[in-house]
Scaffold this active site. Structure first.
Site, PDB file in Angstrom:
ATOM      1  CE  LYS A   7     -26.423 -15.112 -10.733  1.00 39.41           C
ATOM      2  NZ  LYS A   7     -26.609 -13.669 -10.366  1.00 39.41           N
ATOM      3  N   GLY A  10     -32.207 -13.722 -11.794  1.00 43.39           N
ATOM      4  CA  GLY A  10     -33.634 -13.995 -11.953  1.00 43.39           C
ATOM      5  C   GLY A  10     -34.305 -13.030 -12.903  1.00 43.39           C
ATOM      6  N   GLY A  41     -33.517 -14.379  -7.221  1.00 45.77           N
ATOM      7  CA  GLY A  41     -33.743 -13.626  -5.988  1.00 45.77           C
ATOM      8  C   GLY A  41     -34.936 -12.691  -6.026  1.00 45.77           C
ATOM      9  CG  ASP A 159     -23.208 -14.218  -8.282  1.00 44.44           C
ATOM     10  OD1 ASP A 159     -23.349 -14.191  -9.518  1.00 44.44           O
ATOM     11  OD2 ASP A 159     -23.767 -13.402  -7.530  1.00 44.44           O
ATOM     12  CE  LYS A 214     -23.051  -9.973  -9.068  1.00 48.40           C
ATOM     13  NZ  LYS A 214     -23.969 -11.095  -9.352  1.00 48.40           N
TER      14      LYS A 214
END
Length: 251
Positions: A7, A10, A41, A159, A214
């Site tokens: 992951k 941004g 985000g 997440d 997260k």
């Protein structure tokens, strides 16, 4: 061979460097399958501010009304995902941008519409679609959006999406990349954290803000069979490793 889910945030998508892509190439040469989930985000907040929309965050989640949802979809699918996939393609990978609209890839349901609006949680991941793509050595690049059975789009924490994808594929490793090199306790970056220690870190408020969802998502992934989760600002070394086994917290 095993699957690795990564992951990227941004802002992290702007910093996909040679070391990052070299590691992806190395994994593929080992026969590993790789899946990318991207956030966005920072860019969503930037666009909301530009358009005069208020940004409201509760417990690390973006309160999402109808206008915010449209901005979120626009930014994730029209800005961030093309940026990420283009960089992968330029490095010689077979990357393919996907969203909830891709054969119902991410099914979801609203968490608490009264408090959070169109913020969702994952109920199902289309495993068959991902396995078909991975078998052909494609790298799925997934946006953190979901869709309900009735067709309502949802904004889902990236997440959580990454963790649910990793759990669905029974990934051997999940990397949650962020802007800090792991979890910090009393001035030191933790190297290893057991599943049992996660609740303690939350209860003692060592983990707060955006790190909360997260860590909670990482815990769910471990319970679902993912071997290890790494929270870090890169995929080559360091970070905080979370394991289901009873390791002591190690700084």
């Amino acid at each position: 061979m095993g699957t690795i889910v990564v992951k990227i945030g941004g802002v992290a998508s702007d910093n996909l460097d040679l070391a990052f892509f070299s590691q992806i190439h190395y994994w593929q040469k080992q026969g590993k399958k790789v899946v990318i989930v991207h956030g966005g985000g920072y860019y969503i907040s930037e666009m909301m501010t530009r358009l005069g929309q208020e940004v409201v965050i509760k417990n690390g989640l973006r309160v999402t009304d109808a206008a915010t949802l449209e901005i979120t979809r626009m930014v994730l699918l029209g800005q961030v995902q093309p940026l990420v996939t283009t960089k992968f393609l330029a490095e010689g990978f077979h990357a393919l941008g996907l969203s909830a609209g891709s054969d119902q890839l991410i099914l979801g349901e609203a968490i608490n519409e009264n408090e959070l609006g169109f913020v969702g949680q994952v109920t199902k991941v289309n495993r068959e679609l991902l396995e078909i793509l991975l078998e052909k050595d494609h790298i799925p690049v997934i946006a953190p959006l979901g869709i309900t059975a009735a067709g309502q789009w949802l904004n889902i924490n990236a997440d959580e999406v990454a963790c649910k994808v990793a759990a669905t594929l029974q990934a051997e490793a999940l990397y949650l990349l962020t802007d800090v090199p792991g979890i910090k306790q009393q001035g030191s970056w933790l190297k290893k954290v057991s599943l049992a220690a996660v609740d303690q870190l939350v209860a003692e408020e060592i983990v707060t803000g955006g790190m909360l969802p997260k860590l909670n998502s990482a815990k769910e992934a471990l319970l679902a069979g993912v071997t290890s989760v790494v929270i870090n600002n890169g995929i080559t070394a360091g970070g905080t490793q979370l394991f289901a086994e009873e390791y002591a917290v190690e700084a």
